[in-house]
Design a protein around this motif. Structure first.
Motif, PDB file in Angstrom:
ATOM      1  N   LEU A   1       0.817  -4.648   7.261  1.00 40.17           N
ATOM      2  CA  LEU A   1      -0.508  -5.067   6.825  1.00 40.17           C
ATOM      3  C   LEU A   1      -0.387  -6.399   6.116  1.00 40.17           C
ATOM      4  CD1 LEU A   1      -0.439  -4.454   3.518  1.00 40.17           C
ATOM      5  CD2 LEU A   1      -0.817  -2.137   4.296  1.00 40.17           C
ATOM      6  N   ASN A   2      -1.521  -7.053   5.931  1.00 39.09           N
ATOM      7  CA  ASN A   2      -1.600  -8.264   5.121  1.00 39.09           C
ATOM      8  C   ASN A   2      -2.345  -7.895   3.844  1.00 39.09           C
ATOM      9  OD1 ASN A   2      -0.324  -9.714   7.119  1.00 39.09           O
ATOM     10  ND2 ASN A   2      -2.215 -10.520   7.992  1.00 39.09           N
ATOM     11  N   ALA A   3      -1.622  -7.915   2.715  1.00 38.46           N
ATOM     12  CA  ALA A   3      -2.173  -7.426   1.453  1.00 38.46           C
ATOM     13  C   ALA A   3      -2.669  -8.561   0.570  1.00 38.46           C
ATOM     14  CB  ALA A   3      -1.104  -6.645   0.697  1.00 38.46           C
ATOM     15  N   GLN A   4      -3.895  -8.409   0.076  1.00 41.38           N
ATOM     16  CA  GLN A   4      -4.358  -9.308  -0.970  1.00 41.38           C
ATOM     17  C   GLN A   4      -3.479  -9.070  -2.199  1.00 41.38           C
ATOM     18  OE1 GLN A   4      -8.565  -9.112  -1.774  1.00 41.38           O
ATOM     19  NE2 GLN A   4      -9.105  -9.273   0.389  1.00 41.38           N
ATOM     20  N   LEU A   5      -3.265 -10.113  -2.994  1.00 46.06           N
ATOM     21  CA  LEU A   5      -2.358 -10.015  -4.130  1.00 46.06           C
ATOM     22  C   LEU A   5      -2.709  -8.866  -5.070  1.00 46.06           C
ATOM     23  CD1 LEU A   5      -1.768 -13.779  -5.056  1.00 46.06           C
ATOM     24  CD2 LEU A   5      -0.579 -12.344  -3.379  1.00 46.06           C
ATOM     25  N   THR A   6      -4.000  -8.614  -5.263  1.00 49.29           N
ATOM     26  CA  THR A   6      -4.422  -7.565  -6.194  1.00 49.29           C
ATOM     27  C   THR A   6      -4.121  -6.161  -5.676  1.00 49.29           C
ATOM     28  OG1 THR A   6      -6.647  -7.633  -5.248  1.00 49.29           O
ATOM     29  CG2 THR A   6      -6.256  -8.950  -7.247  1.00 49.29           C
TER      30      THR A   6
END
Length: 142
Positions: A106-111
């Motif tokens: 997956l591509n995770a947002q930093l938060t």
């Protein structure tokens, strides 16, 4: 009174509209993602709707890509954050993947990195921008 957090796989057009409404509110309205980037690969994706009580609260999907199985579009409405919806979405999506799903990413947002790390995902590669938001690619290792 504690409302029950539930996540289910959805295919019904009415449920899908709730999924898309949650994504619109979180990604387009709140995070200012371009709408044309938000709606792609819908027909080839498996969609999930999270509810608290009977109220739509979260959404997610997975799809098979040429690399493996990609988890995407995790969105929780602001008023339901911090109440277990994100964990329930990730667990249900992972539980729904086909048995042969070997490479899961997956591509995770930093938060959201901490959430995904709890499920055995690790950062891979450099930080990057997607739809104006910083991300890391994460791959499931355990």
């Amino acid at each position: 009174m504690q409302n029950k957090v539930e996540v289910k796989r959805v295919t019904d057009p009415e449920d899908l509209e709730q999924v898309f409404a949650i994504r619109r509110k979180v990604f387009v309205d709140e995070q200012n993602c371009p709408p044309e980037l938000e709606w792609e690969f819908e027909d080839e994706s498996t969609h999930f709707l999270g509810t608290v009580g009977d109220v739509p609260a979260g959404a997610a999907r997975w799809r098979k890509t040429d690399k493996g199985y990609k988890l995407e579009r995790f969105a929780v409405l602001q008023e339901f954050r911090g109440k277990g919806m994100g964990r329930a979405l990730v667990q249900t999506v992972l539980d729904n993947l086909p048995e042969e799903a070997g490479y899961i990413y997956l591509n995770a947002q930093l938060t959201a990195i901490g959430l995904y790390e709890k499920f055995g995902f690790v950062k891979e590669g450099p930080q990057f921008e997607e739809a104006g938001i910083q991300h890391f690619k994460m791959v499931k290792k355990s």
